[in-house]
Design a protein around this motif. Structure first.
Motif, PDB file in Angstrom:
ATOM      1  N   GLU A 204      90.396  30.418 -34.378  1.00 43.08           N
ATOM      2  CA  GLU A 204      91.663  29.672 -34.343  1.00 43.08           C
ATOM      3  C   GLU A 204      92.798  30.505 -34.915  1.00 43.08           C
ATOM      4  O   GLU A 204      93.899  30.549 -34.350  1.00 43.08           O
ATOM      5  CB  GLU A 204      91.530  28.399 -35.189  1.00 43.08           C
TER       6      GLU A 204
ATOM      7  N   LYS B  13      99.692  25.107 -35.760  1.00 43.65           N
ATOM      8  CA  LYS B  13      98.620  24.160 -35.438  1.00 43.65           C
ATOM      9  C   LYS B  13      99.201  22.739 -35.366  1.00 43.65           C
ATOM     10  O   LYS B  13      98.882  21.959 -34.461  1.00 43.65           O
ATOM     11  CB  LYS B  13      97.533  24.228 -36.514  1.00 43.65           C
TER      12      LYS B  13
ATOM     13  N   LEU C  90      96.225  31.317 -33.044  1.00 45.20           N
ATOM     14  CA  LEU C  90      97.485  30.765 -33.553  1.00 45.20           C
ATOM     15  C   LEU C  90      98.483  31.840 -33.959  1.00 45.20           C
ATOM     16  O   LEU C  90      99.684  31.672 -33.785  1.00 45.20           O
ATOM     17  CB  LEU C  90      97.194  29.870 -34.770  1.00 45.20           C
TER      18      LEU C  90
ATOM     19  N   PHE D 144      91.403  26.237 -40.940  1.00 48.97           N
ATOM     20  CA  PHE D 144      91.287  26.981 -39.677  1.00 48.97           C
ATOM     21  C   PHE D 144      90.049  27.861 -39.691  1.00 48.97           C
ATOM     22  O   PHE D 144      89.546  28.204 -40.765  1.00 48.97           O
ATOM     23  CB  PHE D 144      92.534  27.838 -39.395  1.00 48.97           C
TER      24      PHE D 144
END
Lengths: 336, 336
Positions: free
Chosen positions: B120, B321, B124, B116
């Motif tokens: 991100e 994810k 997330l 990641f």
């Protein structure tokens, strides 16, 4: 926005509490905050006689009003500092408030008591006006409380005042001052056994949980006529700049001020206090050889002179007043 | 203004020192300041291998240059955080600087190592970008130092960074953080006897006596090409607001920042440290059950889970994810 209590139209909002209040519930909120602060810090009991330092400004007059409403036995003390029209207007407003409320007010004049005003003292000694003024007030407030037989000296320092002082003390890491910055400073005794006497009365600050915006709103809503103008001598005062910096942060993060102050009391203050009383940390308390007021002998440097800071400053001022020398250039300029 | 050293025309003035410098003597001044800081705080010895966290900004590149000039054995470490063009530009500049100077640079990518990027991770987990980024960097810097066999991790935190952090920690009285805010954090050992190993390498900050204005001037005058743009994710960052507030005070009172920081180290830091090492004050240090990195078991609440914060955050991010749920409304909104 609606009043948090009665859902009527709110006229004051307090962002850090995320709450609005109508007139009556705002006044109640302020009074309750003061009552809670007195209780939380065990400031004084209902049977103790309080001497309140009154400046004629919003804080001290609002506090005078609140303490009266809460039923305390409170007497005002106004010290005329001799700062021209500012002092006479604030004295008048203090006298008017006392008259309207039927409360006793003791008035003393620095010039009558000691022979100089605050502006004169600053000119004669070269001392920054706010610093000389603070020295005078600390000395005279304590002296008046002792002479008039009061156990407790109450001052109108609000949250903004305390936060600015705390910020200044932290920026310079004045560890002694940090050890003393409490909402209550307990009394200090001089001597032992039969000769023991109170030398410094207990000092308390019941407005530490209210901002100056709140005390101003309280005074306004209660119809209290207070001096709005600021003291003409504070220009460039560092305290003001600290207030500005913290207020900038408060605007984006409401609650910054109160968190900074209450966090200090809860988590840090003890780390700056010595084991036995922080009031005069690091020195022995004795009676001033000139006036008998309490002063500190610092252990450094052998021959300790037991004359208090007020007496030293006063002696210097009166000497120069009687025997004026030509104005000496400031030290920095003399070097060039 | 003239150069304090040679009286030639000064091109940089440092108000808190009340001094100006020509190009060469400014560069010398900066290098000397770093050398003195390393010595004063006993940061490292000449025979130790240093890993320097390089961001491509003025501070880390200037420090890299200075440490090289002082003759230290220093290797750069660039961690690609995956923040779009900002990350690729700063990586390029770090690689170019290493190439020109002929110094070794280790490059790793958060995405390649863990799957990641910083943006991100924030999306997330809902974590503030700067907070997630800090967690990643602390974890990866220490891991890289251990894996590549370095005793010391060097970072380019300057005086402004340290002052802003200190101010934030003081405003909230984060006493644990205050106990750890030192220019040197000593290494921490995990285990005892034969199984003992370094778990956290020593961390040092040789730029703590230089402001960001000074490191920028140094980089400029040395012709170092650094990323001028700020990270696009810092918008509204509280650290920035603290810098603004203190810079406002510095302008009227030069020296405020350095006095605040050095005063803290001299007069207050010890008051916030526990007796035995402040690094992980209040908790026991153990190996994370997932990755072996050091983590802390807090004694509160019985069943302590010995999984480190990085592994927990990573697990959450990767789970979401793989198996994205519909965007949940934020907690505060859900209440209304």
């Amino acid at each position: 926005m609606k009043c948090k209590v009665c859902r009527e139209h709110a006229i004051v909002d307090i962002r850090r509490h995320n709450a609005g209040f109508c007139r009556d519930h705002f006044l109640e909120h302020v009074t309750n905050q003061v009552a809670r602060t007195i209780k939380e810090f065990k400031m004084f009991r209902a049977d103790e006689r309080l001497l309140l330092a009154v400046s004629g400004g919003k804080d001290s007059l609002a506090l005078w009003d609140i303490l009266g409403q809460l039923g305390y036995d409170v007497t005002g003390f106004y010290l005329d500092l001799g700062i021209g029209g500012y002092s006479s207007r604030s004295k008048d407003l203090s006298v008017v408030f006392a008259g309207v409320s039927g409360i006793k007010l003791v008035v003393r004049s620095l010039n009558e008591e000691h022979g100089f005003t605050v502006p004169e003292l600053s000119k004669l000694t070269g001392r920054v006006p706010c610093s000389g003024c603070g020295l005078n007030k600390r000395y005279e407030f304590n002296r008046a409380a002792l002479e008039e037989g009061f156990e407790v000296l109450v001052t109108g320092h609000n949250l903004d005042d305390e936060v600015a002082t705390l910020f200044g003390n932290v920026l310079h890491w004045n560890t002694d001052m940090l050890g003393r910055q409490m909402p209550v400073l307990t009394e200090r005794i001089l001597g032992e056994g039969e000769s023991a006497r109170v030398a410094l009365v207990r000092k308390v600050k019941p407005l530490v949980k209210l901002t100056e915006r709140e005390t101003a709103a309280y005074a306004l809503l209660r119809g209290i006529d207070y001096v709005i103008e600021e003291c003409p001598m504070v220009e460039g005062n560092t305290q003001h700049r600290y207030k500005e910096a913290i207020t900038m942060l408060e605007e984006t993060s409401p609650g910054t001020k109160s968190q900074f102050y209450s966090g200090f009391l809860k988590k840090a203050a003890d780390r700056f206090r010595s084991a036995e009383g922080a009031e005069l940390d690091g020195g022995e308390i004795v009676a001033c050889i000139s006036c008998g007021a309490p002063t500190v002998i610092w252990e450094e440097g052998g021959s300790a002179e037991a004359r208090c800071a007020f007496c030293k400053t006063k002696a210097l001022a009166l000497k120069r007043k009687q025997d004026p020398e030509p104005q000496r250039p400031r030290r920095r300029r003399a070097r060039s």
